[in-house]
Motif scaffolding. Structure first.
Motif, mmCIF file in Angstrom:
data_model
loop_
_atom_site.group_PDB
_atom_site.id
_atom_site.type_symbol
_atom_site.label_atom_id
_atom_site.label_comp_id
_atom_site.label_asym_id
_atom_site.label_seq_id
_atom_site.Cartn_x
_atom_site.Cartn_y
_atom_site.Cartn_z
ATOM 1 N N ASN A 22 0.864 -1.298 0.268
ATOM 2 C CA ASN A 22 0.204 0.384 0.217
ATOM 3 C C ASN A 22 0.801 1.576 0.457
ATOM 4 O O ASN A 22 0.846 1.984 -0.666
ATOM 5 C CB ASN A 22 -1.010 -0.069 1.372
ATOM 6 C CG ASN A 22 -1.546 -1.268 1.336
ATOM 7 O OD1 ASN A 22 -1.895 -1.120 0.526
ATOM 8 N ND2 ASN A 22 -2.781 -1.041 2.502
ATOM 9 N N ALA A 23 1.938 1.823 0.600
ATOM 10 C CA ALA A 23 2.814 2.254 0.310
ATOM 11 C C ALA A 23 3.531 2.202 -0.593
ATOM 12 O O ALA A 23 5.302 2.889 -0.647
ATOM 13 C CB ALA A 23 3.497 1.784 1.996
ATOM 14 N N GLU A 66 0.022 8.250 7.047
ATOM 15 C CA GLU A 66 -1.223 8.145 7.065
ATOM 16 C C GLU A 66 -1.951 8.667 7.287
ATOM 17 O O GLU A 66 -3.030 8.549 6.643
ATOM 18 C CB GLU A 66 -1.076 7.379 8.738
ATOM 19 C CG GLU A 66 -2.338 6.443 8.410
ATOM 20 C CD GLU A 66 -2.721 4.943 7.815
ATOM 21 O OE1 GLU A 66 -3.678 4.696 7.404
ATOM 22 O OE2 GLU A 66 -1.506 5.039 6.605
ATOM 23 N N PHE A 67 -2.558 10.148 8.063
ATOM 24 C CA PHE A 67 -3.033 10.963 8.392
ATOM 25 C C PHE A 67 -3.003 12.301 7.648
ATOM 26 O O PHE A 67 -4.438 12.613 7.633
ATOM 27 C CB PHE A 67 -3.613 11.138 9.906
ATOM 28 C CG PHE A 67 -3.689 10.142 10.543
ATOM 29 C CD1 PHE A 67 -4.570 9.239 10.132
ATOM 30 C CD2 PHE A 67 -2.536 8.898 11.511
ATOM 31 C CE1 PHE A 67 -5.022 7.939 11.055
ATOM 32 C CE2 PHE A 67 -2.734 8.031 12.362
ATOM 33 C CZ PHE A 67 -4.628 7.690 11.795
ATOM 34 N N GLY A 68 -2.233 12.729 7.237
ATOM 35 C CA GLY A 68 -2.077 14.248 6.862
ATOM 36 C C GLY A 68 -1.350 14.535 7.738
ATOM 37 O O GLY A 68 -1.555 14.148 9.201
ATOM 38 N N PHE A 69 -1.003 16.306 7.271
ATOM 39 C CA PHE A 69 -0.876 17.233 7.985
ATOM 40 C C PHE A 69 -1.359 19.094 7.408
ATOM 41 O O PHE A 69 -1.331 19.001 6.801
ATOM 42 C CB PHE A 69 0.296 17.053 8.412
ATOM 43 C CG PHE A 69 1.184 18.239 9.334
ATOM 44 C CD1 PHE A 69 1.287 17.663 10.221
ATOM 45 C CD2 PHE A 69 1.581 19.493 9.449
ATOM 46 C CE1 PHE A 69 1.621 19.384 11.654
ATOM 47 C CE2 PHE A 69 2.453 20.181 10.242
ATOM 48 C CZ PHE A 69 2.261 19.715 10.868
ATOM 49 N N VAL A 70 -1.965 19.600 8.528
ATOM 50 C CA VAL A 70 -2.196 20.657 8.259
ATOM 51 C C VAL A 70 -2.171 21.569 9.102
ATOM 52 O O VAL A 70 -1.925 21.526 10.464
ATOM 53 C CB VAL A 70 -3.642 20.605 8.295
ATOM 54 C CG1 VAL A 70 -3.498 22.554 7.856
ATOM 55 C CG2 VAL A 70 -4.201 20.190 6.907
ATOM 56 N N PRO A 82 -2.060 16.184 2.201
ATOM 57 C CA PRO A 82 -3.301 14.990 2.398
ATOM 58 C C PRO A 82 -2.728 13.945 2.748
ATOM 59 O O PRO A 82 -1.537 13.565 2.944
ATOM 60 C CB PRO A 82 -3.735 15.346 0.922
ATOM 61 C CG PRO A 82 -2.397 15.475 0.083
ATOM 62 C CD PRO A 82 -1.680 16.233 1.059
ATOM 63 N N PRO A 83 -4.152 13.400 3.845
ATOM 64 C CA PRO A 83 -3.288 12.197 3.741
ATOM 65 C C PRO A 83 -3.197 11.090 2.934
ATOM 66 O O PRO A 83 -3.771 10.676 2.045
ATOM 67 C CB PRO A 83 -4.637 11.660 4.870
ATOM 68 C CG PRO A 83 -6.075 12.423 4.418
ATOM 69 C CD PRO A 83 -4.930 13.531 3.311
ATOM 70 N N PHE A 84 -2.515 9.660 2.715
ATOM 71 C CA PHE A 84 -2.301 8.785 1.966
ATOM 72 C C PHE A 84 -2.276 7.431 2.895
ATOM 73 O O PHE A 84 -0.985 6.308 3.149
ATOM 74 C CB PHE A 84 -1.120 8.617 1.391
ATOM 75 C CG PHE A 84 -0.493 10.500 0.647
ATOM 76 C CD1 PHE A 84 -1.207 10.173 -0.351
ATOM 77 C CD2 PHE A 84 0.614 11.400 1.453
ATOM 78 C CE1 PHE A 84 -1.166 11.557 -1.191
ATOM 79 C CE2 PHE A 84 0.843 12.222 0.692
ATOM 80 C CZ PHE A 84 -0.227 13.171 -0.701
#
Length: 110
Positions: A22-23, A66-70, A82-84
């Motif tokens: 998946n990665a 995994e969760f993204g970051f803003v 964005p999350p991946f």
């Protein structure tokens, strides 16, 4: 090694393989060097009668991918990443296999 331990070892390794798949590109993170993908590990140990399987990475970017970051990081740089998702989908796929294998291990132990 008990049947439950064998099932947990197999399932944990299968989960690592699925996370690594998946990665390896969209919708998960893209591979740049392969170090992040290679950082995923599994470990199985007993806690009394309980068999515990752990899967994870020591790579700092794992949670962010995994969760993204803003927001701003510790150096003041601003991101809107964005999350991946790659771990969550792997767990969803591997979960039913683990339940089936552990169920078979319990049946064989009885």
């Amino acid at each position: 090694m008990t049947a439950a331990e064998v099932a947990m070892h197999h399932s944990a390794k299968a989960l690592v393989v699925q996370v690594q798949r998946n990665a390896s590109g969209r919708p998960g993170p893209r591979v740049i060097t392969g170090k992040y993908r290679a950082s995923w590990r599994s470990e199985v140990h007993r806690g009394g009668p309980v068999v515990i399987g752990e899967v994870g990475t020591s790579a700092a970017q794992g949670r962010r991918l995994e969760f993204g970051f803003v927001g701003a990081d510790s150096l003041g740089r601003h991101y809107h990443q964005p999350p991946f998702p790659h771990l969550g989908p792997a767990v969803e796929k591997a979960g039913p296999v683990l339940v089936r294998e552990l169920g078979q291990a319990v049946v064989s132990a009885l």
